[in-house]
Design an enzyme around this catalytic site. Sequence first.
Site, PDB file in Angstrom:
ATOM      1  N   CYS A  37       0.832  -1.215   0.000  1.00 30.15           N
ATOM      2  CA  CYS A  37       0.000   0.000   0.000  1.00 30.15           C
ATOM      3  C   CYS A  37       0.862   1.259   0.000  1.00 30.15           C
ATOM      4  O   CYS A  37       0.418   2.316  -0.408  1.00 30.15           O
ATOM      5  CB  CYS A  37      -0.992  -0.001   1.162  1.00 30.15           C
ATOM      6  N   ASN A  38       2.109   1.148   0.463  1.00 31.47           N
ATOM      7  CA  ASN A  38       2.996   2.320   0.441  1.00 31.47           C
ATOM      8  C   ASN A  38       4.391   1.920  -0.041  1.00 31.47           C
ATOM      9  O   ASN A  38       5.395   2.387   0.469  1.00 31.47           O
ATOM     10  CB  ASN A  38       3.076   2.970   1.823  1.00 31.47           C
ATOM     11  N   ILE A  68      -1.648  -8.108   6.401  1.00 33.70           N
ATOM     12  CA  ILE A  68      -1.588  -8.739   7.733  1.00 33.70           C
ATOM     13  C   ILE A  68      -2.934  -8.760   8.453  1.00 33.70           C
ATOM     14  O   ILE A  68      -3.075  -9.435   9.465  1.00 33.70           O
ATOM     15  CB  ILE A  68      -0.519  -8.101   8.649  1.00 33.70           C
ATOM     16  N   TYR A 158      -2.745   7.767  15.088  1.00 34.24           N
ATOM     17  CA  TYR A 158      -1.545   6.980  14.761  1.00 34.24           C
ATOM     18  C   TYR A 158      -0.753   6.665  16.031  1.00 34.24           C
ATOM     19  O   TYR A 158      -0.406   5.515  16.300  1.00 34.24           O
ATOM     20  CB  TYR A 158      -0.656   7.730  13.755  1.00 34.24           C
ATOM     21  N   LEU A 209       9.054  14.899   6.290  1.00 32.46           N
ATOM     22  CA  LEU A 209       9.798  16.086   5.866  1.00 32.46           C
ATOM     23  C   LEU A 209      10.878  15.792   4.826  1.00 32.46           C
ATOM     24  O   LEU A 209      10.941  16.444   3.785  1.00 32.46           O
ATOM     25  CB  LEU A 209      10.438  16.743   7.097  1.00 32.46           C
ATOM     26  N   ARG A 240      12.802  18.072  15.885  1.00 32.87           N
ATOM     27  CA  ARG A 240      12.720  16.617  15.985  1.00 32.87           C
ATOM     28  C   ARG A 240      14.106  15.995  16.055  1.00 32.87           C
ATOM     29  O   ARG A 240      15.091  16.586  15.630  1.00 32.87           O
ATOM     30  CB  ARG A 240      12.000  16.036  14.747  1.00 32.87           C
ATOM     31  N   ARG A 303      -0.033  21.553  11.772  1.00 33.17           N
ATOM     32  CA  ARG A 303      -0.911  20.396  11.552  1.00 33.17           C
ATOM     33  C   ARG A 303      -1.457  19.929  12.887  1.00 33.17           C
ATOM     34  O   ARG A 303      -0.772  20.041  13.903  1.00 33.17           O
ATOM     35  CB  ARG A 303      -0.123  19.224  10.954  1.00 33.17           C
TER      36      ARG A 303
END
Length: 350
Positions: A37-38, A68, A158, A209, A240, A303
């Site tokens: 999917c990614n 999965i 998430y 990023l 970060r 965000r």
Amino acid sequence: MAPPTVLVTGGAGYIGSHTVLEMLNAGYNVICVDNLCNAYSSGAKLPEALSRVQEITGKKVNFYRVDITDREQVRSVFQEHKIDMVAHFAALKAVGESCRIPLQYYHNNMTGTNVLLEAMADNNVFKFVYSSSATVYGEPKFLPVTEEHPTGNCTSPYGKTKYFTEEILKDLCKSDKRWAVVSLRYFNPVGAHISGRIGEDPNGEPNNLMPYIAQVAVGRRPSLSVYGSDFPTHDGTGVRDYIHIVDLAEGHVKALDKLRNIAETGFFAYNLGTGVGYSVLDMVKAFEKASGKKVNYTLVDRRSGDVATCYADATLADKKLGWKAERGIDKMCEDTWRWQSQNPNGYANK
């Protein structure tokens, strides 16, 4: 003694593929599953990232296209191979997107993990390395963040999926003393393999990023949106702890080595980070230096779910796993630029 066989979920993704490479180099046998999917796939039997991993290492990767959350698909892999350990990366991973489609995140990240754990138990496999996240800590109450920092005050669905899964794993270890689980709480993975053959190639618009900066530098996107310029940081942008993907991959090998070599069971959590925080604009400047390209950016609103500053104390991983990050910000940017400049459209332009 034959080398252990490790099932790697999400093995065609960014972190998964780099870790598979380091695992093969360390002598592990690897079985990969991914629903793609990614991850880029041309429709060939092996996804492009794993095909290149084989080319770099000269070793075979067994791959199955498996979701999965599909109990039968997962069980069939365990029936076909004698699995000794599992390294679980497969997950949806965008903080902002998780706020928009939480049910998909809970289903994929939590139901998928439960299906996997049930299949493991049914096949007497009890050694598990979990791809967790610094998001389990929420807004940091103190810095640097140690493993003793409270978890659960998460700012996004998430983060909650990672936190809830850790709680499930703790309960599992309490209920059945055969389980040995290492949960690796990573900060912000960036960079690429030094060969420039594998790197981060998100489907669609990048949520992270570094690939966004790289795509702007290579001319794929006009400019970078910097989310939030009013954080209480040295330049107003979010800070970060960025960690080189190869350091991160080596951390997983160290975790597998620990599980392989000790009789100790239970739940263990370790931070994987550098202990140094950089702002978004620090990263832009470092990337401009590494690439010699201008990275245009615009400042936009924050965000939902983003915290101002987060960086790790990773001394426990050094003490218990013998791991520490070796690669700094310049190397992160240089290796990302090598990958992006050699593969301007990612894996799609072989």
